[in-house]
Enzyme design. Structure first.
Site, PDB file in Angstrom:
ATOM      1  N   HIS A  92     -55.323 -16.331 -51.002  1.00  7.76           N
ATOM      2  CA  HIS A  92     -55.084 -16.938 -49.690  1.00  7.76           C
ATOM      3  C   HIS A  92     -53.635 -16.752 -49.247  1.00  7.76           C
ATOM      4  O   HIS A  92     -53.352 -16.559 -48.065  1.00  7.76           O
ATOM      5  CB  HIS A  92     -55.451 -18.426 -49.712  1.00  7.76           C
ATOM      6  N   CYS A  93     -52.722 -16.793 -50.199  1.00  7.75           N
ATOM      7  CA  CYS A  93     -51.292 -16.680 -49.891  1.00  7.75           C
ATOM      8  C   CYS A  93     -50.905 -15.299 -49.374  1.00  7.75           C
ATOM      9  O   CYS A  93     -49.916 -15.168 -48.645  1.00  7.75           O
ATOM     10  CB  CYS A  93     -50.466 -16.980 -51.135  1.00  7.75           C
ATOM     11  N   ILE A  94     -51.641 -14.260 -49.775  1.00  8.66           N
ATOM     12  CA  ILE A  94     -51.240 -12.894 -49.404  1.00  8.66           C
ATOM     13  C   ILE A  94     -52.026 -12.358 -48.215  1.00  8.66           C
ATOM     14  O   ILE A  94     -51.836 -11.207 -47.814  1.00  8.66           O
ATOM     15  CB  ILE A  94     -51.371 -11.918 -50.595  1.00  8.66           C
TER      16      ILE A  94
END
Length: 366
Positions: free
Chosen positions: A354-356
């Site tokens: 989700h962060c990338i």
């Protein structure tokens, strides 16, 4: 050049759609920072390639790549993935990229938040501060530029007026020390079109983002939240998850619904091995000076999954819990293919799928 607007998204009729609403595509940033990614970022690049390739099976994917890494990325990535040259300091597109908003007329615009590298945790971050503007320029999408330090991983919405976040992050003195909780909530209403904020306390244990919501809890549909859960009383995550459960159980969303909480198991706990440590790297090109030390606890979470057109892409982190987590997600998203990818290499850099990633909802810039 795309317009920078003086108005407010909510006043203009715009809102942040839920992640599960239709996408025009996904944005990512190619990893290369040597003091964050071990072995010259080669293992991380393989993991990012796997994530990008999986997403590109379902929807268009655009990868921002530095000039120095262009040929390498083009060689590794499938040809149907779009490469766009852009300098960056690291590869967390969720946080440095724009938050897209849409309106009932199908128009698309973007919010370019102030970015200070997670409270000034890492330097430099000059290039990352420009990522959102560059993405919006590429798409010719009008830009809002609020005076609020915020990363995309610190917020999650249900698309119907409700936002989830944590006090640990948004009320942290390293982000917006001069703003009160009420003032921050007003910025969220003004720029995301939400009407209710549900505050959790702390985020995931040892999450270096100061408790981003996307590692501890997220909406899976209106009125339903997936929560990182820990059954070990000796683990500091135990009390944090129970506090979050208590807050969610008492909360109402923007439409007055109570919240159903679905527990996702905590992987691990996971720790950095000797082979995965980066004691100190001085990169003359970037001036970076992170340390990634032996024995550090990694902020692993199955909540850090990504929802797109017909799929859910989840991290595979712990053989003892991967299938259990996948089965829960299949139940929560019956109309989507749940794809699990081994992403420990991404976790070593401080985040996960989700962060990338950053979704671009369907809409016509205007």
């Amino acid at each position: 050049m795309t317009a920078t607007l003086d108005s407010l998204p909510a006043t203009d009729g715009f809102r942040m759609p839920a992640e599960w609403e239709p996408h025009a595509g996904t944005w990512m940033i190619w990893p290369e920072r040597p003091d964050n990614w071990r072995e010259g970022a080669v293992p991380a690049q393989a993991a990012f390639t796997a994530v990008a390739s999986a997403i590109a099976r379902f929807e268009p994917l655009s990868m921002l790549v530095s000039a120095a890494q262009w040929q390498n990325a083009r060689r590794l990535l499938p040809s149907h993935i779009r490469l766009i040259e852009a300098a960056s300091d690291d590869s967390w597109c969720r946080d440095s990229g724009p938050t897209f908003v849409t309106d009932a007329k199908g128009r698309l615009r973007g919010v370019d938040w102030e970015f200070n590298a997670w409270g000034g945790l890492y330097s430099p971050f000059d290039h990352d501060r420009l990522i959102a503007a560059k993405v919006l320029e590429t798409e010719r999408a009008p830009r809002y530029a609020p005076p609020l330090v915020l990363e995309g991983g610190s917020i999650h919405v249900d698309g119907e007026g409700t936002l989830l976040t944590t006090e640990e992050c948004l009320l942290n003195s390293n982000r917006n020390p001069d703003l009160t909780r009420e003032e921050i909530e007003q910025h969220l209403r003004d720029h995301l079109g939400i009407t209710r904020t549900i505050w959790l306390g702390a985020g995931l244990v040892d999450d270096e983002t100061s408790g981003h919501i996307d590692n501890i809890a997220c909406f899976v549909k209106p009125g339903v939240v997936a929560l990182t859960w820990c059954d070990d009383p000796a683990d500091p995550q135990y009390a944090i998850s129970r506090d979050a459960f208590d807050r969610l159980s008492k909360a109402r969303d923007a439409r007055g619904r109570s919240i159903e909480v679905v527990k996702l198991p905590l992987p691990g706990p996971l720790f950095r091995t000797e082979e995965e440590a980066i004691e100190s790297v001085s990169d003359l090109a970037s001036g970076g000076s992170m340390t990634r030390q032996l024995g550090e606890r990694l902020g692993g979470s199955y909540v850090n999954f990504y929802v797109g057109n017909g799929f859910v892409l989840m991290p595979a982190l712990d053989a003892a819990h991967d299938e259990e987590a996948a089965a829960i997600l299949r139940r929560l998203f019956p109309g989507r293919e749940v794809v699990a990818l081994p992403t420990r290499e991404i976790l070593l850099g401080g985040g996960n799928i989700h962060c990338i990633t950053q979704q671009q909802p369907v809409g016509t810039p205007g």
